[in-house]
Enzyme design. Structure first.
Site, PDB file in Angstrom:
ATOM      1  CE  LYS A  74       7.668  38.459  47.430  1.00 30.98           C
ATOM      2  NZ  LYS A  74       7.288  39.018  46.000  1.00 30.98           N
ATOM      3  CE1 TYR A  80       2.979  41.899  45.842  1.00 29.44           C
ATOM      4  CE2 TYR A  80       1.798  40.269  47.005  1.00 29.44           C
ATOM      5  CZ  TYR A  80       3.150  40.666  46.247  1.00 29.44           C
ATOM      6  OH  TYR A  80       4.490  40.415  46.965  1.00 29.44           O
ATOM      7  CG  PHE A  87       3.539  39.919  37.113  1.00 22.80           C
ATOM      8  CD1 PHE A  87       3.263  39.952  38.381  1.00 22.80           C
ATOM      9  CD2 PHE A  87       4.045  40.569  35.978  1.00 22.80           C
ATOM     10  CE1 PHE A  87       3.492  41.713  38.622  1.00 22.80           C
ATOM     11  CE2 PHE A  87       4.671  41.942  36.813  1.00 22.80           C
ATOM     12  CZ  PHE A  87       4.266  42.118  37.886  1.00 22.80           C
ATOM     13  CB  THR A  89      12.247  41.474  40.794  1.00 26.31           C
ATOM     14  OG1 THR A  89      11.983  43.041  41.932  1.00 26.31           O
ATOM     15  CG2 THR A  89      11.208  40.865  41.236  1.00 26.31           C
ATOM     16  NE  ARG A 148      12.850  39.053  45.745  1.00 22.94           N
ATOM     17  CZ  ARG A 148      12.298  40.559  45.635  1.00 22.94           C
ATOM     18  NH1 ARG A 148      12.960  41.338  45.320  1.00 22.94           N
ATOM     19  NH2 ARG A 148      11.308  40.806  46.249  1.00 22.94           N
ATOM     20  CG  ASN A 178      10.765  37.316  44.805  1.00 24.58           C
ATOM     21  OD1 ASN A 178       9.358  37.055  45.386  1.00 24.58           O
ATOM     22  ND2 ASN A 178      10.227  38.895  43.738  1.00 24.58           N
ATOM     23  CG  HIS A 200       6.485  41.556  49.933  1.00 24.11           C
ATOM     24  ND1 HIS A 200       6.372  42.946  48.410  1.00 24.11           N
ATOM     25  CD2 HIS A 200       6.438  43.582  50.496  1.00 24.11           C
ATOM     26  CE1 HIS A 200       5.695  43.951  49.075  1.00 24.11           C
ATOM     27  NE2 HIS A 200       5.511  44.691  50.100  1.00 24.11           N
ATOM     28  CD  GLU A 226       3.905  46.942  51.112  1.00 24.24           C
ATOM     29  OE1 GLU A 226       3.379  47.319  49.758  1.00 24.24           O
ATOM     30  OE2 GLU A 226       4.561  46.568  51.513  1.00 24.24           O
TER      31      GLU A 226
HETATM   32  P1  ATP Z   1       7.989  42.633  46.248  1.00 21.27           P
HETATM   33  O1  ATP Z   1       6.872  43.793  45.683  1.00 21.27           O
HETATM   34  O2  ATP Z   1       7.438  41.275  46.200  1.00 21.27           O
HETATM   35  O3  ATP Z   1       9.219  43.457  47.511  1.00 21.27           O
HETATM   36  P2  ATP Z   1       9.325  43.653  43.652  1.00 21.27           P
HETATM   37  O4  ATP Z   1       9.257  45.305  44.093  1.00 21.27           O
HETATM   38  O5  ATP Z   1      11.100  43.367  43.519  1.00 21.27           O
HETATM   39  O6  ATP Z   1       8.429  42.806  44.468  1.00 21.27           O
HETATM   40  P3  ATP Z   1       7.351  44.315  41.984  1.00 21.27           P
HETATM   41  O7  ATP Z   1       7.774  44.819  40.557  1.00 21.27           O
HETATM   42  O8  ATP Z   1       6.571  45.116  43.302  1.00 21.27           O
HETATM   43  O9  ATP Z   1       8.911  43.033  42.745  1.00 21.27           O
HETATM   44  O10 ATP Z   1       6.230  42.655  41.400  1.00 21.27           O
HETATM   45  C1  ATP Z   1       5.896  42.061  42.693  1.00 21.27           C
HETATM   46  C2  ATP Z   1       5.860  40.501  43.105  1.00 21.27           C
HETATM   47  O11 ATP Z   1       5.823  40.051  41.844  1.00 21.27           O
HETATM   48  C3  ATP Z   1       7.396  40.261  42.796  1.00 21.27           C
HETATM   49  O12 ATP Z   1       7.736  40.371  43.416  1.00 21.27           O
HETATM   50  C4  ATP Z   1       7.543  38.893  42.143  1.00 21.27           C
HETATM   51  O13 ATP Z   1       6.434  38.084  43.126  1.00 21.27           O
HETATM   52  C5  ATP Z   1       6.283  38.937  41.097  1.00 21.27           C
HETATM   53  N1  ATP Z   1       6.753  39.389  39.802  1.00 21.27           N
HETATM   54  C6  ATP Z   1       7.241  40.330  39.303  1.00 21.27           C
HETATM   55  N2  ATP Z   1       7.697  40.561  38.060  1.00 21.27           N
HETATM   56  C7  ATP Z   1       6.978  38.814  37.472  1.00 21.27           C
HETATM   57  C8  ATP Z   1       7.247  38.689  36.309  1.00 21.27           C
HETATM   58  N3  ATP Z   1       8.130  39.118  35.481  1.00 21.27           N
HETATM   59  N4  ATP Z   1       6.490  37.318  35.790  1.00 21.27           N
HETATM   60  C9  ATP Z   1       5.398  37.012  37.275  1.00 21.27           C
HETATM   61  N5  ATP Z   1       6.145  37.397  38.538  1.00 21.27           N
HETATM   62  C10 ATP Z   1       6.518  38.272  38.619  1.00 21.27           C
HETATM   63 MG    MG Z   2       7.728  45.733  44.884  1.00 20.72          MG
END
Ligand code: ATP
Ligand code: MG
Length: 139
Positions: free
Chosen positions: A11, A51, A59, A93, A104, A114, A117, A128
């Protein structure tokens, strides 16, 4: 459906800090083969589409702004049990909750920025990967 491929992005926070090499080394050292890879930058529209599943989350706007704020590395990775093993490698996450030794824990700065992805299912890994790579690029 096959369970041996996943999709990842390095990212904008991590590309900005020159963590690409370190993160790719951890990915290779964990036994993942790079199937497809590109260095690119998402428009707001593209980040919003990628997304889309999160569009009702509070968010979402922040996430779209952040994911289009700088370059990313997109890649398809191959390994037995790729989706689950990659989620283990990247960690939770929220980096404050990520296990020691995870990508991470080492490289992420916050729950939003973070570092990486990782797809959460075989079905989403395919969707994706297809978002970023044509059939010719997924050899
Ligand atoms: P990713 O899909 O990026 O691998 P993830 O599966 O661990 O991450 P998701 O719940 O899919 O987490 O959230 C997608 C992305 O949205 C997170 O990686 C982060 O960048 C952002 N995100 C998630 N929760 C929050 C939050 N509470 N505040 C801000 N950004 C968030
Ligand atoms: Mg995710």
């Amino acid at each position: 459906m096959a369970t041996n491929r996943t999709f990842t992005m390095i990212k904008p926070d991590a590309t900005e800090k020159n963590y690409i090499g370190g993160i790719l080394k951890m990915i290779n050292d964990a036994g993942f083969r790079i199937v497809s890879m590109k260095y690119t930058k998402l428009t707001k529209e593209q980040a919003g589409a990628f997304y889309e599943v999160h569009k009702e989350r509070p968010f979402y706007g922040e996430l779209v702004d952040y994911m289009s704020s700088g370059p990313i590395v997109a890649a398809i990775l191959e390994k037995d049990n790729a989706v689950a093993d990659f989620r283990t490698l990247i960690g939770a996450t929220d980096p404050t909750k990520a296990a020691e030794g995870t990508i991470r824990k080492i490289y992420a700065e916050s729950i939003a920025a973070n570092a990486v992805h990782g797809s959460d299912s075989d079905e989403n890994a395919a969707i994706e990967g297809n978002f970023f790579f044509s059939a010719l690029e997924r050899f």
